[in-house]
Design an enzyme around this catalytic site. Structure first.
Site, PDB file in Angstrom:
ATOM      1  N   HIS A 230       0.836  -1.209   0.000  1.00  0.00           N
ATOM      2  CA  HIS A 230       0.000   0.000   0.000  1.00  0.00           C
ATOM      3  C   HIS A 230       0.870   1.259   0.000  1.00  0.00           C
ATOM      4  CE1 HIS A 230      -3.671   2.306   1.432  1.00  0.00           C
ATOM      5  NE2 HIS A 230      -2.720   3.091   1.900  1.00  0.00           N
ATOM      6  N   GLU A 231       1.863   1.299   0.888  1.00  0.00           N
ATOM      7  CA  GLU A 231       2.682   2.503   1.001  1.00  0.00           C
ATOM      8  C   GLU A 231       3.577   2.700  -0.215  1.00  0.00           C
ATOM      9  OE1 GLU A 231       1.790   4.516   3.096  1.00  0.00           O
ATOM     10  OE2 GLU A 231       0.742   3.258   4.547  1.00  0.00           O
TER      11      GLU A 231
ATOM     12  N   HIS B 148       1.650   4.484  -2.800  1.00  0.00           N
ATOM     13  CA  HIS B 148       1.686   5.943  -2.634  1.00  0.00           C
ATOM     14  C   HIS B 148       2.997   6.515  -3.172  1.00  0.00           C
ATOM     15  CE1 HIS B 148      -2.002   6.409  -0.460  1.00  0.00           C
ATOM     16  NE2 HIS B 148      -1.602   5.823   0.657  1.00  0.00           N
TER      17      HIS B 148
END
Length: 336
Positions: free
Chosen positions: A252-253, A256
């Protein structure tokens, strides 16, 4: 959509090779991730809204994805609508500059396959596991999860990206433990430890402030000493963060870091997350609410997408639009 089939079998399987050639240009993708207050769109076929899905009363903050029992906090990667518009305008301008400078024909052949060097910094209070001293095996397992997730090996679209671990840097410093988001200590830690250029992924592992699972920097025109990803060490595969210990916080990170927003960016209105093939979503999804549908636009909520807030066991995919958006951002901001 439901739980990912044969999750552990998929994650223990070999990493598939991938090739993903895309034009450098503005892909048909959704709007950047900023959390806004929910719209009044009907909650068609939605499950009852739980306490976990309540939005903070303050402005553009959605409840952040935190470890079990954590309090409501501001998500460091939640942007305001104005911030989203500013970032999207900058991205469009930079893409056009590259097209003019290099020529469209050259750009069409840009980076079909990208291997990202990864440097992992394990921040420890002391030499104990409780003090952050996780084994190297958890780090290598996290890199394997990234490679499977971004190759489409868990069931989603294949992206252009693979990850190669360069080194594990262990730092014992109680002043940096826990890692406090937005603090001067975090800035000092990163400026002291970060290595490589824009194309090097620096991951900082440790205990985190405010019950957070992680946060990341979005790509920028000029490299910042704070560039990188921060992840709760116990969210790595084999960690103790129940329901969040299969490595998808890292996925997920890194999403980003490669310019993806949350799937619920801008709620049901506007251009959402600027990715056209992720259905609109009014608010973050937690746990694994199969069949959740919070917007009147077509498509159920993308609860299995890596950029939502569901359990690791529920999320397994990026979309083709997200893959395109990440490659565009890579060629624009991070490619050498």
């Amino acid at each position: 959509m439901g739980l990912r089939p044969n999750l552990l079998t998929r994650r223990n399987a070999g990493i598939a090779s991938t090739s993903f050639a895309l034009l450098l240009g503005i892909a048909t993708v959704g709007v950047l991730p900023t959390a806004t207050t929910p719209t009044s769109a009907p909650l068609a076929a939605a499950s009852p809204v739980s306490a976990e899905e309540c939005w903070q009363a303050a402005g553009a903050s959605a409840k952040v994805k935190v470890r079990p029992g954590g309090a409501v906090k501001h998500d460091p990667n939640a942007l305001t609508l104005a911030q989203v518009h500013q970032r999207e305008a900058e991205l469009a301008d930079l893409v056009q500059e590259q097209v003019k400078r290099k020529g469209f024909k050259t750009n069409a052949a840009a980076a079909a396959s990208v291997t990202i060097p990864v440097v992992v910094h394990v921040i420890q209070r002391d030499s104990t596991r409780a003090g952050g001293n996780i084994p190297d095996s958890m780090v290598t397992s996290q890199i394997n999860v990234l490679n499977q997730s971004f190759s489409g090996g868990t069931g989603g679209a294949a992206t252009a990206f693979a990850f190669q671990l360069q080194s594990i840097n262990r730092v014992t410093n109680p002043a940096w433990y826990p890692i406090v988001q937005g603090s001067s200590a975090e800035r000092t830690m990163k400026s002291s430890l970060r290595v490589g250029g824009k194309s090097t992924l620096n991951i900082y592992l440790g205990e985190l402030s405010d019950d957070l699972l992680g946060w990341a920097t979005f790509p920028t025109r000029r490299l910042s000493s704070s560039d990188g990803v921060v992840v709760l060490s116990e969210s790595l595969p084999g960690g103790t963060a129940t329901n969040y210990n299969l490595g998808d916080t890292g996925t997920h990170e890194v999403g980003h870091w490669l310019n993806l927003y949350h799937t619920f960016q801008n709620g049901c209105s506007g251009s959402g997350d600027n990715v056209s093939d992720t259905p609109a979503e009014a608010s973050p999804a937690f746990q694994c609410p199969t069949g959740r549908d919070t917007c009147s636009a077509p498509g159920q909520d993308p609860i299995t997408n890596f950029m939502d807030y569901t359990y690791d066991s529920c999320m397994y995919q990026f979309t083709a639009g997200q893959a395109s958006r990440m490659l565009t951002a890579w060629n624009t901001y991070r490619a050498a």
